[in-house]
Design a protein around this motif. Structure first.
Motif, mmCIF file in Angstrom:
data_model
loop_
_atom_site.group_PDB
_atom_site.id
_atom_site.type_symbol
_atom_site.label_atom_id
_atom_site.label_comp_id
_atom_site.label_asym_id
_atom_site.label_seq_id
_atom_site.Cartn_x
_atom_site.Cartn_y
_atom_site.Cartn_z
ATOM 1 N N ALA A 195 0.855 -1.188 0.000
ATOM 2 C CA ALA A 195 0.000 0.000 0.000
ATOM 3 C C ALA A 195 0.889 1.235 0.000
ATOM 4 N N VAL A 196 0.335 2.322 -0.536
ATOM 5 C CA VAL A 196 1.057 3.597 -0.607
ATOM 6 C C VAL A 196 0.150 4.703 -0.102
ATOM 7 N N ILE A 197 0.727 5.568 0.708
ATOM 8 C CA ILE A 197 0.047 6.776 1.175
ATOM 9 C C ILE A 197 0.933 7.937 0.755
ATOM 10 N N TRP A 198 0.365 8.879 0.031
ATOM 11 C CA TRP A 198 1.131 10.037 -0.434
ATOM 12 C C TRP A 198 0.534 11.273 0.215
ATOM 13 N N ILE A 199 1.344 11.944 1.035
ATOM 14 C CA ILE A 199 0.903 13.144 1.751
ATOM 15 C C ILE A 199 1.632 14.342 1.162
ATOM 16 N N ASP A 200 0.865 15.206 0.501
ATOM 17 C CA ASP A 200 1.445 16.369 -0.174
ATOM 18 C C ASP A 200 0.373 17.445 -0.258
ATOM 19 N N ASP A 201 0.790 18.691 -0.182
ATOM 20 C CA ASP A 201 -0.179 19.783 -0.254
ATOM 21 C C ASP A 201 -0.541 20.133 -1.691
ATOM 22 N N ILE A 202 0.223 19.622 -2.671
ATOM 23 C CA ILE A 202 -0.086 19.913 -4.072
ATOM 24 C C ILE A 202 -0.315 18.600 -4.805
ATOM 25 N N LEU A 203 -1.553 18.146 -4.785
ATOM 26 C CA LEU A 203 -1.986 16.943 -5.501
ATOM 27 C C LEU A 203 -3.160 17.355 -6.385
ATOM 28 N N ARG A 204 -3.005 17.171 -7.668
ATOM 29 C CA ARG A 204 -4.019 17.607 -8.641
ATOM 30 C C ARG A 204 -4.886 16.428 -9.095
ATOM 31 N N HIS A 205 -5.801 16.708 -10.012
ATOM 32 C CA HIS A 205 -6.703 15.666 -10.511
ATOM 33 C C HIS A 205 -5.940 14.528 -11.170
ATOM 34 N N ASP A 206 -4.762 14.799 -11.753
ATOM 35 C CA ASP A 206 -3.991 13.718 -12.364
ATOM 36 C C ASP A 206 -3.456 12.754 -11.309
ATOM 37 N N ALA A 207 -3.103 13.267 -10.145
ATOM 38 C CA ALA A 207 -2.641 12.406 -9.043
ATOM 39 C C ALA A 207 -3.805 11.564 -8.515
ATOM 40 N N VAL A 208 -4.980 12.151 -8.439
ATOM 41 C CA VAL A 208 -6.162 11.415 -7.986
ATOM 42 C C VAL A 208 -6.470 10.282 -8.971
ATOM 43 N N GLY A 209 -6.417 10.582 -10.266
ATOM 44 C CA GLY A 209 -6.646 9.551 -11.278
ATOM 45 C C GLY A 209 -5.603 8.448 -11.208
ATOM 46 N N TRP A 210 -4.345 8.833 -10.995
ATOM 47 C CA TRP A 210 -3.262 7.860 -10.859
ATOM 48 C C TRP A 210 -3.519 6.955 -9.650
ATOM 49 N N ALA A 211 -3.856 7.555 -8.512
ATOM 50 C CA ALA A 211 -4.105 6.779 -7.289
ATOM 51 C C ALA A 211 -5.272 5.816 -7.490
ATOM 52 N N ASP A 212 -6.329 6.282 -8.122
ATOM 53 C CA ASP A 212 -7.500 5.434 -8.364
ATOM 54 C C ASP A 212 -7.160 4.248 -9.272
ATOM 55 N N ALA A 213 -6.203 4.418 -10.174
ATOM 56 C CA ALA A 213 -5.846 3.378 -11.135
ATOM 57 C C ALA A 213 -4.845 2.357 -10.583
ATOM 58 N N GLN A 214 -4.325 2.587 -9.405
ATOM 59 C CA GLN A 214 -3.323 1.681 -8.846
ATOM 60 C C GLN A 214 -3.948 0.345 -8.452
ATOM 61 N N ALA A 215 -3.204 -0.728 -8.699
ATOM 62 C CA ALA A 215 -3.662 -2.057 -8.294
ATOM 63 C C ALA A 215 -3.581 -2.219 -6.779
ATOM 64 N N ARG A 216 -2.623 -1.565 -6.173
ATOM 65 C CA ARG A 216 -2.472 -1.641 -4.717
ATOM 66 C C ARG A 216 -3.287 -0.509 -4.080
ATOM 67 N N PRO A 217 -3.718 -0.676 -2.838
ATOM 68 C CA PRO A 217 -4.414 0.403 -2.139
ATOM 69 C C PRO A 217 -3.511 1.640 -2.061
ATOM 70 N N THR A 218 -4.062 2.786 -2.463
ATOM 71 C CA THR A 218 -3.301 4.034 -2.496
ATOM 72 C C THR A 218 -4.177 5.137 -1.934
ATOM 73 N N LEU A 219 -3.654 5.828 -0.941
ATOM 74 C CA LEU A 219 -4.371 6.931 -0.299
ATOM 75 C C LEU A 219 -3.620 8.221 -0.538
ATOM 76 N N LEU A 220 -4.333 9.240 -0.985
ATOM 77 C CA LEU A 220 -3.773 10.581 -1.092
ATOM 78 C C LEU A 220 -4.301 11.419 0.060
ATOM 79 N N VAL A 221 -3.396 12.122 0.715
ATOM 80 C CA VAL A 221 -3.762 13.022 1.815
ATOM 81 C C VAL A 221 -3.214 14.392 1.439
ATOM 82 N N GLN A 222 -4.096 15.387 1.373
ATOM 83 C CA GLN A 222 -3.688 16.718 0.929
ATOM 84 C C GLN A 222 -3.999 17.769 1.997
#
Length: 158
Positions: free
Chosen positions: A106-133
């Motif tokens: 699993a991957v958790i990415w914590i960043d204050d600058i995450l755009r719609h492309d990062a959200v799409g990338w996270a959604d497409a991952q085979a592994r669980p991926t959480l974005l925290v902004q």
């Protein structure tokens, strides 16, 4: 019980909002404690444009594992907080993750600058991926760390 490899990709500016004292990054004690809490949940990976020297000292000052890694970003990486896309770090994060062996569970990415492309990338991952902004003027909060903990607890039940 299976041990899961969870990577927590952690930005510095806008997330940890450090002060620079004698060319070292210094966190306020409550923020430093939040990072220590994250480190108990998974492996911290610095996902920041600060130099490896800065993150090396920050790692030591926080008492994190000496094998804490960092993702190398180009020096000329351009950030425009007002731009809708793309996420400047996304290519480099995806490339770094693709080279991990073994791959994390699993991957958790914590960043204050995450755009719609990062959200799409996270959604497409085979592994669980959480974005925290976090909001850049507020930074990481206890609620964000709780969200990470809940996400990881959910992995155990899946």
């Amino acid at each position: 019980m299976t041990t899961r490899t969870v990577l927590i990709l952690l930005d510095v500016d806008g997330v940890l909002n450090p002060r620079v004292v004698n060319q070292r990054l210094v966190l306020d004690p409550p923020r430093a404690e939040l990072v220590r809490r994250l480190a108990k949940l998974g492996s911290i990976v610095w996902a920041t444009t600060w130099s490896p020297t800065h993150t090396f000292h920050l790692t030591r000052d926080l008492g994190l594992s000496s094998d804490t890694e960092g993702i190398a970003f180009p020096r000329n990486l351009h950030f425009d907080p007002s731009a809708p896309a793309p996420t400047a770090k996304l290519h480099w994060v995806a490339r770094w993750l693709a080279r991990q062996d073994p791959q994390p569970d699993a991957v958790i990415w914590i960043d204050d600058i995450l755009r719609h492309d990062a959200v799409g990338w996270a959604d497409a991952q085979a592994r669980p991926t959480l974005l925290v902004q976090p909001e850049m003027d507020i930074g990481l909060t206890a609620a964000h760390v709780d969200d990470v903990r809940h996400f990881i607890e959910g992995l155990a039940s899946s």
